[in-house]
Design a protein around this motif. Structure first.
Motif: not given
Length: 378
Positions: A261-268, A270, A272, A372, A374
């Motif tokens: 998954p991408e970092s949380d701050w890159k909310f746009w 899903k 990485s 980690n 998903k």
């Protein structure tokens, strides 16, 4: 019945004044209104035109092509004996508006279909031409009053559509079908010339040389665009690509992919674009490509890495995937590679002829600790 007619007459009288005010207002603010109307029309086409193999979508485009042929012929005949007999000159402006509307609809429809199959990096010249043609119908109306201009753009509209239609009907694609589309387009426009000749032979002879020169030039340019892979590989379109640590089938129609998954701050985003892998870890690239019903062909995943010394992308491995058309979300498949070197990688999704459908870029980084990950249904 009489009550209905009387009521309708009263309504017409009531709105007549409003209609005149709307006309004055629209002419005054035409410069601002036209772009809004153009974008709205394009948006409606985008919602309406969904699949190149759908009957409804093709009926819309065929109807507009028929309207174009009819309106061009009527405008051609306006100052002939035929036109004088039926009073075409009195309605010439209205006919021009109908012709321009259909030109705009055909070219916006072409942009929608071709852009779904295009990789912007390689197909932008062709898409730019279509965009200019669509905008030209709104902002350069004076040019569309010229017969030679009308014929040239009518031929572009026909050729662009047949490039889509023939592969859909034949359930195949390739140079031979593109060539067949071109020949059919030439035959159609020659028949249209013959029809104009029946209306007014002298006038047709005057313009014939210019018309045929324009048509042949457009035919050669289209062939140049096709064989240099500038024209997108329509009717195929890339619906989805993703990079994964593993992909496995869970049913005849579904896969499961595990991703970082991408970092949380890159909310746009899903997933990485950085792939951490252990020793000999595999990297999977999954793609979904739409093809019309019963069209069976091959696509390729061209794996490439970026050479930091030569500053260019170098081919690594080319993996073949057979696809079968008809599925709304595209035919799914994946390729994988092991023991990739760290650095920048990309996988280009392309046809047998090397026409580019799209690509996905990612960075390979070594990591021995646990990840980690998903999972998602594909």
């Amino acid at each position: 019945m009489w009550k209905v007619l009387i009521t309708w007459c009263i309504i017409c009288l009531m709105i007549k004044d409003k209609v005149e005010k709307i006309k004055i207002y629209s002419e005054k603010y035409r410069f601002y209104i036209m772009p809004v109307v153009l974008l709205l029309g394009f948006f409606l086409d985008f919602l309406t035109l969904q699949r190149v193999d759908r009957l409804f979508d093709n009926l819309i485009l065929i109807t507009h092509l028929f309207i174009l042929g009819t309106t061009i012929a009527l405008l051609f005949a306006k100052d002939t004996s035929f036109g004088q007999r039926f009073g075409i000159l009195r309605h010439a402006q209205k006919i021009e508006y109908v012709m321009l509307f259909s030109f705009g609809a055909v070219f916006s429809g072409s942009i929608i279909f071709y852009s779904k199959s295009a990789s912007i990096g390689s197909s932008w010249p062709f898409l730019l031409v279509l965009l200019i043609l669509m905008l030209g119908t709104e902002f350069q109306k004076k040019y569309f009053q010229r017969l030679v201009f009308q014929i040239n753009f009518y031929f572009i509209a026909i050729f662009s559509y047949l490039i889509v239609l023939i592969p859909v009907l034949r359930k195949d694609m390739g140079p031979s079908l593109f060539f067949a589309s071109g020949i059919l387009s030439l035959l159609f426009i020659l028949l249209f010339f013959a029809f104009l000749y029946l209306i007014d032979g002298n006038k047709t002879r005057i313009y014939f040389r210019k018309m045929i020169t324009g048509v042949i030039s457009i035919f050669l340019i289209f062939n140049l665009f096709y064989f240099t892979n500038i024209i997108p590989p329509i009717p195929l379109s890339l619906k989805f690509t993703g990079v994964y640590h593993s992909v496995y089938r869970v049913s005849s129609n579904n896969y499961i992919g595990s991703y970082e998954p991408e970092s949380d701050w890159k909310f746009w985003k899903k997933r990485s674009n950085t792939v951490h892998r252990g020793y000999n870890g595999a990297v999977y690239v999954f793609s979904a490509v739409f093809a019309p019903t019963k069209l069976n062909t091959k696509i390729y995943h061209q794996w490439q890495y970026f050479d930091n010394i030569e500053k260019k992308w170098i081919d690594s491995t080319k993996i073949e995937l057979a696809i079968s058309g008809g599925r709304e979300d595209g035919f799914r498949g994946y390729s994988l590679k092991r023991s990739l070197e760290n650095g920048k990688w990309r996988v280009v999704v392309e046809t047998e002829r090397g026409q580019k459908l799209g690509q996905i870029k990612f960075n390979i980084v070594s990591k021995k600790s646990a990840l980690n990950l998903k999972e998602e249904l594909l």
